[in-house]
Design an enzyme around this catalytic site. Structure first.
Site, PDB file in Angstrom:
ATOM      1  N   TYR A  69      -0.030 -44.672   6.343  1.00 30.77           N
ATOM      2  CA  TYR A  69      -0.369 -43.075   5.675  1.00 30.77           C
ATOM      3  C   TYR A  69      -2.105 -43.324   6.146  1.00 30.77           C
ATOM      4  O   TYR A  69      -2.414 -42.025   6.997  1.00 30.77           O
ATOM      5  CB  TYR A  69      -1.204 -42.921   3.970  1.00 30.77           C
ATOM      6  CG  TYR A  69       0.413 -42.416   3.992  1.00 30.77           C
ATOM      7  CD1 TYR A  69       0.768 -40.956   3.440  1.00 30.77           C
ATOM      8  CD2 TYR A  69       1.390 -43.516   3.322  1.00 30.77           C
ATOM      9  CE1 TYR A  69       2.015 -40.594   2.749  1.00 30.77           C
ATOM     10  CE2 TYR A  69       2.857 -42.362   2.174  1.00 30.77           C
ATOM     11  CZ  TYR A  69       2.771 -41.581   2.549  1.00 30.77           C
ATOM     12  OH  TYR A  69       4.094 -40.974   1.992  1.00 30.77           O
ATOM     13  N   ASN A 104       2.765 -28.723   4.535  1.00 35.22           N
ATOM     14  CA  ASN A 104       2.419 -30.150   5.256  1.00 35.22           C
ATOM     15  C   ASN A 104       1.207 -30.704   5.029  1.00 35.22           C
ATOM     16  O   ASN A 104       0.339 -30.258   3.908  1.00 35.22           O
ATOM     17  CB  ASN A 104       1.211 -29.795   6.133  1.00 35.22           C
ATOM     18  CG  ASN A 104       2.660 -28.617   7.118  1.00 35.22           C
ATOM     19  OD1 ASN A 104       4.073 -29.352   7.113  1.00 35.22           O
ATOM     20  ND2 ASN A 104       2.376 -28.753   8.691  1.00 35.22           N
ATOM     21  N   ASP A 106      -1.707 -31.923   6.263  1.00 33.23           N
ATOM     22  CA  ASP A 106      -2.436 -31.751   7.192  1.00 33.23           C
ATOM     23  C   ASP A 106      -3.065 -31.206   6.858  1.00 33.23           C
ATOM     24  O   ASP A 106      -3.098 -30.059   5.996  1.00 33.23           O
ATOM     25  CB  ASP A 106      -1.582 -31.836   8.321  1.00 33.23           C
ATOM     26  CG  ASP A 106      -1.094 -30.782   8.949  1.00 33.23           C
ATOM     27  OD1 ASP A 106      -1.975 -29.738   8.634  1.00 33.23           O
ATOM     28  OD2 ASP A 106       0.095 -30.717   9.751  1.00 33.23           O
ATOM     29  N   HIS A 121       2.782 -30.306  -0.798  1.00 25.48           N
ATOM     30  CA  HIS A 121       3.313 -32.404  -0.936  1.00 25.48           C
ATOM     31  C   HIS A 121       1.985 -33.000  -0.986  1.00 25.48           C
ATOM     32  O   HIS A 121       1.943 -33.473  -0.018  1.00 25.48           O
ATOM     33  CB  HIS A 121       3.972 -32.062   0.215  1.00 25.48           C
ATOM     34  CG  HIS A 121       5.428 -31.531  -0.363  1.00 25.48           C
ATOM     35  ND1 HIS A 121       6.525 -31.444   0.794  1.00 25.48           N
ATOM     36  CD2 HIS A 121       6.628 -31.368  -0.894  1.00 25.48           C
ATOM     37  CE1 HIS A 121       7.299 -30.850   0.033  1.00 25.48           C
ATOM     38  NE2 HIS A 121       7.041 -30.739  -1.223  1.00 25.48           N
ATOM     39  N   GLY A 198       9.099 -23.348  11.153  1.00 30.18           N
ATOM     40  CA  GLY A 198       9.155 -24.637  10.995  1.00 30.18           C
ATOM     41  C   GLY A 198       9.600 -25.816  10.054  1.00 30.18           C
ATOM     42  O   GLY A 198       8.101 -26.321   9.326  1.00 30.18           O
ATOM     43  N   ASN A 224      11.376 -20.673  14.487  1.00 31.06           N
ATOM     44  CA  ASN A 224      12.105 -21.853  14.206  1.00 31.06           C
ATOM     45  C   ASN A 224      13.210 -22.498  15.429  1.00 31.06           C
ATOM     46  O   ASN A 224      13.716 -21.308  15.607  1.00 31.06           O
ATOM     47  CB  ASN A 224      13.080 -22.312  12.575  1.00 31.06           C
ATOM     48  CG  ASN A 224      12.837 -23.954  13.134  1.00 31.06           C
ATOM     49  OD1 ASN A 224      13.436 -24.427  13.311  1.00 31.06           O
ATOM     50  ND2 ASN A 224      13.016 -24.860  11.866  1.00 31.06           N
TER      51      ASN A 224
HETATM   52  P1  OAD Z   1      11.377 -31.188   9.454  1.00 33.36           P
HETATM   53  O1  OAD Z   1      11.190 -32.697  10.171  1.00 33.36           O
HETATM   54  O2  OAD Z   1      12.113 -31.531   7.997  1.00 33.36           O
HETATM   55  O3  OAD Z   1      11.561 -29.533   9.750  1.00 33.36           O
HETATM   56  C1  OAD Z   1      10.594 -29.738  10.872  1.00 33.36           C
HETATM   57  C2  OAD Z   1      10.797 -28.318  11.373  1.00 33.36           C
HETATM   58  O4  OAD Z   1      10.701 -27.427  11.971  1.00 33.36           O
HETATM   59  C3  OAD Z   1      12.718 -28.688  11.624  1.00 33.36           C
HETATM   60  O5  OAD Z   1      13.146 -27.299  10.864  1.00 33.36           O
HETATM   61  C4  OAD Z   1      12.549 -27.865  12.983  1.00 33.36           C
HETATM   62  O6  OAD Z   1      13.253 -27.120  13.862  1.00 33.36           O
HETATM   63  C5  OAD Z   1      11.178 -27.393  13.079  1.00 33.36           C
HETATM   64  N1  OAD Z   1      10.712 -27.098  14.284  1.00 33.36           N
HETATM   65  C6  OAD Z   1      10.359 -27.631  15.410  1.00 33.36           C
HETATM   66  N2  OAD Z   1       9.559 -28.120  16.085  1.00 33.36           N
HETATM   67  C7  OAD Z   1       9.001 -26.820  15.887  1.00 33.36           C
HETATM   68  C8  OAD Z   1       8.215 -25.425  16.812  1.00 33.36           C
HETATM   69  N3  OAD Z   1       6.964 -26.213  17.394  1.00 33.36           N
HETATM   70  N4  OAD Z   1       7.419 -24.746  15.810  1.00 33.36           N
HETATM   71  C9  OAD Z   1       8.700 -24.086  14.824  1.00 33.36           C
HETATM   72  N5  OAD Z   1       9.045 -24.478  14.403  1.00 33.36           N
HETATM   73  C10 OAD Z   1       9.528 -26.353  14.907  1.00 33.36           C
HETATM   74  O7  OAD Z   1      10.051 -30.979   8.149  1.00 33.36           O
HETATM   75  P2  OAD Z   1       9.474 -29.749   6.567  1.00 33.36           P
HETATM   76  O8  OAD Z   1      11.204 -28.736   7.073  1.00 33.36           O
HETATM   77  O9  OAD Z   1       8.487 -29.532   6.585  1.00 33.36           O
HETATM   78  O10 OAD Z   1       7.790 -33.477   2.281  1.00 33.36           O
HETATM   79  O11 OAD Z   1       9.831 -31.371   5.784  1.00 33.36           O
HETATM   80  C11 OAD Z   1       9.935 -31.405   4.128  1.00 33.36           C
HETATM   81  C12 OAD Z   1       9.442 -32.137   3.901  1.00 33.36           C
HETATM   82  O12 OAD Z   1      10.201 -32.891   3.782  1.00 33.36           O
HETATM   83  C13 OAD Z   1       7.914 -33.006   4.799  1.00 33.36           C
HETATM   84  O13 OAD Z   1       7.236 -31.619   3.377  1.00 33.36           O
HETATM   85  C14 OAD Z   1       7.888 -33.847   3.425  1.00 33.36           C
HETATM   86  C15 OAD Z   1       9.528 -34.548   4.571  1.00 33.36           C
HETATM   87  O14 OAD Z   1      10.118 -35.898   3.950  1.00 33.36           O
HETATM   88  C16 OAD Z   1       6.959 -35.374   1.858  1.00 33.36           C
HETATM   89  O15 OAD Z   1       6.677 -35.951   2.237  1.00 33.36           O
HETATM   90  C17 OAD Z   1       6.945 -34.962   0.095  1.00 33.36           C
END
Ligand code: OAD
Length: 260
Positions: A69, A104, A106, A121, A198, A224
């Site tokens: 982290y 996120n 961040d 989160h 995203g 997305n």
């Molecule tokens: P993911 O990594 O699961 O999904 C990221 C999404 O962003 C995907 O659908 C990509 O297609 C899309 N993507 C990639 N580049 C992009 C861009 N430049 N513009 C727009 N979209 C883009 O991430 P999350 O959905 O945030 O949880 O994941 C959810 C949770 O899973 C996170 O908060 C984390 C993780 O385990 C915890 O840490 C509790």
């Protein structure tokens, strides 16, 4: 599938009284912060969440988990918000009411000017002790040296009770912060337009937020580059990246230019 931005998306946004912007890791991808599930570059393609993102993992090897982290915190600290984050802050200023809900950990929304961001989160910047959740301080990221991604770093001890300090994020198997989840659900249940950006939409309960908005009759707009399970919830699916599509959306709604 819509590859270009439909004109109605800007109109809907401009006419909305209550907007929710719901973001995931993809909003920060163009700032150089890795997502979780993208092939090859996603964190979960390279690291095992069971060893790094559970309370059991921290108990078993606190130095490994804290070091990972710290590596992520250093990376985020050196990243800059992108045009997608800036566009969202403009939406927040322009819409009569706009709540930003992010998964996120961040701080790029805040650094782009968004306020009262709901972090479902948790945050990389809010460590707390494991015993009593006392907020803890940690050393600011300094210099250019990014800690090695796999290097163990012993976590600090709580100044109040000497317990170990843990990252202030939600781990697998843990409940989301109740106040944040309640506020996000309420905002979704009262909005006219929900813009989801995203996120892969597979991690619950956060992934329910767009569906809550859709059920009360709000229009869900998804940005997305890839299809997601939220495609069927969204009335408008824009296939494109956040830093590309969101400035176009702001220009379409208010003829305002986002610094790119
Ligand atoms: P993911 O990594 O699961 O999904 C990221 C999404 O962003 C995907 O659908 C990509 O297609 C899309 N993507 C990639 N580049 C992009 C861009 N430049 N513009 C727009 N979209 C883009 O991430 P999350 O959905 O945030 O949880 O994941 C959810 C949770 O899973 C996170 O908060 C984390 C993780 O385990 C915890 O840490 C509790």
């Amino acid at each position: 599938m819509d590859s270009a931005l439909p004109r109605e998306a800007g109109q809907l946004l401009r006419d909305a009284r209550r907007v929710v912007v719901f973001t995931g890791a993809g909003i920060s991808a163009e700032s150089g912060v890795p997502t979780f599930r993208d092939d090859l570059t996603g964190l979960w393609a390279r690291f095992d969440p069971q060893r790094l993102a559970t309370a059991e993992a921290f108990h078993a090897d606190p130095d490994l988990v804290w070091g990972w982290y710290e590596w992520r915190r250093a990376r985020v600290s050196r990243a800059e918000p992108n045009a997608g984050h800036r566009a969202i802050s403009i939406i927040q200023n322009r819409a009569p009411e706009c709540t930003v809900v992010t998964q996120n950990v961040d701080d790029l929304h805040e650094r782009a000017g968004s306020h009262k961001v709901i972090h479902l989160h948790g945050s990389l910047f809010a460590p707390r002790c494991v015993a009593a959740a006392h907020p803890a301080a940690f050393a600011p990221v300094s210099g250019n040296a990014t800690p090695d991604e796999g290097r163990p770093v012993p976590p600090p001890r709580c100044a109040s009770c000497a317990a170990l300090v843990r990252p202030g994020v939600v781990w697998f198997g843990e409940a989301l912060p109740e106040a944040a989840l309640t506020a996000a659900v309420e905002a979704a249940a009262e909005c006219d337009v929900l813009l989801t950006v995203g996120t892969s939409g597979v991690v619950y309960p956060a992934a329910e937020i767009p569906g809550i908005a859709a059920r009360v009759g709000a229009t869900v707009i998804q940005v997305n580059p890839e299809p997601t399970p939220l495609d069927r919830v969204a009335a408008i699916n824009v296939r494109g990246t956040a830093a590309h599509v969101l400035p176009a959306l702001v220009a379409s709604a208010w003829q305002e230019t986002v610094e790119t």
